[in-house]
Design a protein around this motif. Structure first.
Motif, PDB file in Angstrom:
ATOM      1  N   ASP A  95      82.867  20.886  66.905  1.00  0.00           N
ATOM      2  CA  ASP A  95      83.251  19.480  66.950  1.00  0.00           C
ATOM      3  C   ASP A  95      82.733  18.822  68.219  1.00  0.00           C
ATOM      4  N   THR A  96      82.581  17.506  68.151  1.00  0.00           N
ATOM      5  CA  THR A  96      82.193  16.750  69.335  1.00  0.00           C
ATOM      6  C   THR A  96      82.894  15.393  69.297  1.00  0.00           C
ATOM      7  N   SER A  97      82.612  14.564  70.297  1.00  0.00           N
ATOM      8  CA  SER A  97      83.215  13.243  70.396  1.00  0.00           C
ATOM      9  C   SER A  97      82.496  12.465  71.479  1.00  0.00           C
ATOM     10  N   ILE A  98      82.710  11.153  71.523  1.00  0.00           N
ATOM     11  CA  ILE A  98      82.260  10.338  72.645  1.00  0.00           C
ATOM     12  C   ILE A  98      83.389   9.394  73.032  1.00  0.00           C
ATOM     13  N   HIS A  99      83.735   9.436  74.317  1.00  0.00           N
ATOM     14  CA  HIS A  99      84.691   8.477  74.902  1.00  0.00           C
ATOM     15  C   HIS A  99      83.911   7.471  75.723  1.00  0.00           C
ATOM     16  N   TRP A 100      84.222   6.195  75.559  1.00  0.00           N
ATOM     17  CA  TRP A 100      83.539   5.099  76.252  1.00  0.00           C
ATOM     18  C   TRP A 100      84.360   4.778  77.493  1.00  0.00           C
ATOM     19  N   HIS A 101      84.021   5.410  78.590  1.00  0.00           N
ATOM     20  CA  HIS A 101      84.880   5.421  79.774  1.00  0.00           C
ATOM     21  C   HIS A 101      84.987   4.031  80.407  1.00  0.00           C
ATOM     22  N   GLY A 102      86.223   3.531  80.462  1.00  0.00           N
ATOM     23  CA  GLY A 102      86.490   2.232  81.077  1.00  0.00           C
ATOM     24  C   GLY A 102      86.372   1.053  80.139  1.00  0.00           C
ATOM     25  N   LEU A 103      85.886   1.278  78.925  1.00  0.00           N
ATOM     26  CA  LEU A 103      85.730   0.171  77.981  1.00  0.00           C
ATOM     27  C   LEU A 103      87.043  -0.085  77.251  1.00  0.00           C
ATOM     28  N   LEU A 104      87.393  -1.356  77.124  1.00  0.00           N
ATOM     29  CA  LEU A 104      88.636  -1.766  76.472  1.00  0.00           C
ATOM     30  C   LEU A 104      88.372  -1.913  74.983  1.00  0.00           C
ATOM     31  N   VAL A 105      88.504  -0.808  74.275  1.00  0.00           N
ATOM     32  CA  VAL A 105      88.202  -0.747  72.848  1.00  0.00           C
ATOM     33  C   VAL A 105      89.498  -0.493  72.076  1.00  0.00           C
ATOM     34  N   PRO A 106      89.553  -0.789  70.769  1.00  0.00           N
ATOM     35  CA  PRO A 106      90.710  -0.378  69.960  1.00  0.00           C
ATOM     36  C   PRO A 106      90.908   1.130  70.072  1.00  0.00           C
ATOM     37  N   PHE A 107      92.169   1.571  70.060  1.00  0.00           N
ATOM     38  CA  PHE A 107      92.404   2.977  70.406  1.00  0.00           C
ATOM     39  C   PHE A 107      91.748   3.932  69.426  1.00  0.00           C
ATOM     40  N   GLN A 108      91.554   3.502  68.156  1.00  0.00           N
ATOM     41  CA  GLN A 108      90.887   4.395  67.199  1.00  0.00           C
ATOM     42  C   GLN A 108      89.425   4.631  67.562  1.00  0.00           C
ATOM     43  N   MET A 109      88.873   3.753  68.405  1.00  0.00           N
ATOM     44  CA  MET A 109      87.478   3.867  68.831  1.00  0.00           C
ATOM     45  C   MET A 109      87.334   4.553  70.194  1.00  0.00           C
ATOM     46  N   ASP A 110      88.446   5.011  70.771  1.00  0.00           N
ATOM     47  CA  ASP A 110      88.425   5.512  72.143  1.00  0.00           C
ATOM     48  C   ASP A 110      87.828   6.908  72.253  1.00  0.00           C
ATOM     49  N   GLY A 111      87.837   7.674  71.171  1.00  0.00           N
ATOM     50  CA  GLY A 111      87.085   8.920  71.146  1.00  0.00           C
ATOM     51  C   GLY A 111      87.726  10.120  71.800  1.00  0.00           C
ATOM     52  N   VAL A 112      89.060  10.259  71.685  1.00  0.00           N
ATOM     53  CA  VAL A 112      89.729  11.437  72.240  1.00  0.00           C
ATOM     54  C   VAL A 112      90.305  12.260  71.091  1.00  0.00           C
ATOM     55  N   PRO A 113      89.713  13.405  70.773  1.00  0.00           N
ATOM     56  CA  PRO A 113      90.209  14.211  69.655  1.00  0.00           C
ATOM     57  C   PRO A 113      91.676  14.586  69.839  1.00  0.00           C
ATOM     58  N   GLY A 114      92.437  14.471  68.753  1.00  0.00           N
ATOM     59  CA  GLY A 114      93.836  14.837  68.791  1.00  0.00           C
ATOM     60  C   GLY A 114      94.744  13.774  69.342  1.00  0.00           C
ATOM     61  N   VAL A 115      94.177  12.707  69.901  1.00  0.00           N
ATOM     62  CA  VAL A 115      94.980  11.607  70.421  1.00  0.00           C
ATOM     63  C   VAL A 115      94.667  10.320  69.683  1.00  0.00           C
ATOM     64  N   THR A 116      93.386  10.000  69.531  1.00  0.00           N
ATOM     65  CA  THR A 116      93.010   8.735  68.887  1.00  0.00           C
ATOM     66  C   THR A 116      92.221   8.930  67.601  1.00  0.00           C
ATOM     67  N   PHE A 117      91.648  10.106  67.413  1.00  0.00           N
ATOM     68  CA  PHE A 117      90.948  10.430  66.162  1.00  0.00           C
ATOM     69  C   PHE A 117      90.753  11.935  66.121  1.00  0.00           C
ATOM     70  N   PRO A 118      90.361  12.493  64.972  1.00  0.00           N
ATOM     71  CA  PRO A 118      90.292  13.959  64.872  1.00  0.00           C
ATOM     72  C   PRO A 118      89.084  14.585  65.537  1.00  0.00           C
ATOM     73  N   GLY A 119      88.110  13.795  65.945  1.00  0.00           N
ATOM     74  CA  GLY A 119      86.861  14.349  66.426  1.00  0.00           C
ATOM     75  C   GLY A 119      85.799  14.274  65.351  1.00  0.00           C
ATOM     76  N   ILE A 120      84.580  14.612  65.708  1.00  0.00           N
ATOM     77  CA  ILE A 120      83.451  14.542  64.776  1.00  0.00           C
ATOM     78  C   ILE A 120      83.059  15.964  64.410  1.00  0.00           C
ATOM     79  N   ARG A 121      83.244  16.312  63.157  1.00  0.00           N
ATOM     80  CA  ARG A 121      82.964  17.665  62.684  1.00  0.00           C
ATOM     81  C   ARG A 121      81.447  17.912  62.597  1.00  0.00           C
ATOM     82  N   PRO A 122      81.031  19.179  62.595  1.00  0.00           N
ATOM     83  CA  PRO A 122      79.610  19.494  62.442  1.00  0.00           C
ATOM     84  C   PRO A 122      79.032  18.860  61.181  1.00  0.00           C
TER      85      PRO A 122
END
Length: 635
Positions: A95-122
């Motif tokens: 799995d992987t993910s991208i967090h946009w550090h410091g950007l004020l985005v909707p939380f579903q777009m924040d990119g933290v697996p297990g907190v805001t979305f499940p992550g990006i599967r292979p």
């Protein structure tokens, strides 16, 4: 005179004018030549591929994990307020993910697996879509496992929709980082086995003799015994050091001579991003003052300094105006002085500045223990010839620290070896190792936002959070509870103004980051408090920030030292929808209230409540298929 949009092209042309591409500075070589410097993506639609690929660092070959085949990942450049789409394809076998550090985005777009979305599967492509109400210098990175250490990070520049208050003739983006050819999980295992694995700067007998000469034999012996009794070293400054790290600028070591060109008299903007996993840097350009104009992406009143400390995940924009036709050494020295990376700023491509010698290793003092300040001098000498610990239990083996603090919220146990007896503000200090340098250094107390703060309400309540650890066993936590054992999030209410006071009970610096919101740093700035997404909390420090809870959702809150976060120094802040007590604000995204993730070998169920994705089209991503991740709404 070269505009900021033309600098890469112009630099390339200047190099070609020399007659051979082999004479080009390393950073301007095209990606097809194997350069691991910055490539640039612009517009409002971006395609990013996460993969493994070979790299050469300091003349040695290895494998990186990153985005679009470069370390750092490509520079992403867009304009404030524009809706952008980022399609992230995962070609890894994990799995992987991208967090946009410091950007004020909707939380579903924040990119933290297990907190805001499940992550990006292979094999999956995940679509991020958002518009942000900000401009400035930011960055992005993986929030999955230890991928960030392997090269999964890159810069973001958001152009202002109006006039830029900073005037400049050209710019350079400078991404600082640390690279190791060791597997990051092996590094973590070593730290868990022996936390000082990479520390080769312990004090010696000659150091003791020098101390005795300065302070007297009795005081020196007592202080040495106290450090021994606490099983700590006054040189325990960085967990991972130059013993394994190569320090880099835009993916290049000092030997590569990353090269930036200027015309004498130009105003050159340096956008400096600390994208390291674990390294705090002291940044200076000997002989060339720097004017700080932006901190963490937001404008500050111009402040001229000669050196500043930059924590992991912080960014500073500075203006330099070299008037002499000579080469200058841009120097980023690790806080423990175990290494540095040097680049050249010069009037001609290919120039090489003289590399400064590494400075003496700094040493922690009793002040970093947060001792009883009334009983001793902060330089380490005692006022009465003896050292007093103000209730601190000298026998650390039992970890019974109740007498040291009346805070009932800190969970006692093997993960908490001490609490600060007398924490204090350290905002007016430049950072470890910079206390006695003979030039101007940046202090948090000096920062002022350029524009007045938008929310000037007094905080309605205060939350105290303790930064806790057992350094010997490499256990890191908030309030004595590591993330895998957290049962409830920290609760904010939409629209409220909250003061968060952080007390550092450890003897290390911690760059603390809260997703989805900015900290208003309480530094005496009145209505011009600097707003930061990451703040360094020094050893023994008590530091306060005011937060406006504007964005409903679940947000990660953690130390940005990667291995500290991985070991457990992380929490979740849940901003709950307005319940009528506060001024209503418009939000389309209700929060989830339960979230956890796999950290430090602890398997926990990812349990997330239904998220209304609303207008954010997730384009066919079946998030319900990801184990125990449960996300409703439009996918």
């Amino acid at each position: 005179m070269v505009s900021r949009r033309q600098f890469l092209s112009t630099s390339l042309q200047a190099g070609l004018a020399l007659g051979a591409t082999s004479l080009l500075p390393a950073w301007s070589l095209p990606a097809s030549r194997g350069n691991t410097g910055l490539s640039t993506l612009t517009g409002n639609r971006f395609d990013l591929k996460v993969d493994r690929f070979p790299v050469t660092i300091g003349g040695r070959s290895g494998m990186a994990l990153g985005v679009n085949g470069t370390v750092p990942a490509p520079l992403i450049r867009f304009r404030e307020g524009e809706e952008i789409t980022l399609n992230v394809t995962n070609t890894l076998d994990e799995d992987t993910s991208i967090h946009w550090h410091g950007l004020l985005v909707p939380f579903q777009m924040d990119g933290v697996p297990g907190v805001t979305f499940p992550g990006i599967r292979p094999g999956e492509t995940f679509q991020y879509k958002f518009a942000v109400p900000q401009n400035g210098t930011y960055w992005y990175h993986s929030h999955s496992g230890l991928q960030e250490q392997l090269g999964h990070y890159g810069p973001i520049i958001i152009e202002p929709k109006g006039a830029d208050p900073v005037g400049y003739d050209r710019e350079y983006i400078m991404v600082l980082s640390d690279w190791s050819f060791e597997d990051p999980y092996r590094i973590f295992k070593k730290l868990k086995t022996m936390s000082e694995t990479y520390n080769f700067s312990h004090r010696t007998v000659p150091d003791f003799i020098e101390d005795a000469g300065e302070k007297g034999f009795g005081t020196a012996l007592e202080q040495r015994a106290m450090w021994g009794g606490m099983r700590m070293s006054p040189r325990d400054i960085a967990d991972v050091t130059g013993a394994t790290y190569h320090f880099l600028i835009n993916g290049h070591s000092t030997a590569d001579n990353w090269n930036a060109v200027f015309n004498p008299g130009e105003r050159v903007r340096l956008r400096i991003i600390n994208a390291s996993a674990m390294s705090i840097f002291n940044v200076r350009i000997p002989g060339l003052p720097m004017t700080v104009v932006q901190a963490d992406g937001l404008h500050v009143r111009p402040l001229e300094v000669d050196e500043f400390q930059i924590g992991v995940a912080e960014t500073y924009d500075v203006i330099v105006q070299p008037k002499d036709e000579k080469a200058y050494a841009f120097t980023a020295e690790s806080i423990d002085r175990s290494g540095q990376v040097v680049a050249t700023l010069g009037p001609r491509p290919g120039m090489k500045a003289k590399e400064p010698a590494l400075r003496a290793v700094p040493t922690l003092t009793m002040k970093d223990m947060a001792m009883d300040h009334g009983s001793m001098d902060m330089g380490g000498d005692t006022a009465s010839g003896g050292m007093k610990m103000a209730g601190m239990d000298h026998d650390m083996k039992g970890h019974d620290m109740d007498a040291m603090s009346d805070s009932a919220e800190v969970k006692r146990g093997p993960g908490v070896t001490k609490l600060a007896a007398m924490p204090m503000s350290r905002l007016d200090e430049p950072g470890l190792g910079l206390e006695d340098v003979p030039h101007r250094t940046l202090r948090y107390s000096q920062l002022r936002s350029l524009e007045p703060n938008k929310d000037t309400r007094a905080p309605e309540r205060e939350i105290e959070v303790h930064l806790t650890s057992n350094m010997e066993r490499y256990m890191w936590s908030f309030d004595g509870v590591k993330f895998s054992e957290v049962t409830e999030p920290i609760i904010f209410h939409e629209g409220e103004r909250v003061r968060m006071t952080m007390v550092n009970d450890t003897m290390m610096n911690h760059p603390i980051h809260l997703h989805g919101m900015f900290f208003d740093l309480v530094n005496g700035g009145g209505n011009h408090m600097p707003r930061k997404h990451t703040v360094i909390v020094k050893p023994g420090e008590k530091l306060s920030v005011d937060i406006t809870a504007e964005h409903v959702g679940d947000w990660a809150f953690h130390c940005h030292l990667l291995y500290h976060m991985h070991a457990g120094m992380m929490q979740v802040v849940s901003v709950l929808p307005n319940d009528g007590r506060n001024k209503p604000m418009s939000h389309d995204h209700p929060p989830s209230h339960k979230a956890s993730m796999q950290m430090d070998g602890q398997d926990m169920k990812h349990e997330m409540s239904s998220h209304d994705m609303g207008a954010h089209d997730m384009e066919g991503h079946d998030m319900g298929s990801h184990g125990d991740h449960k996300m409703g709404g439009q996918h």
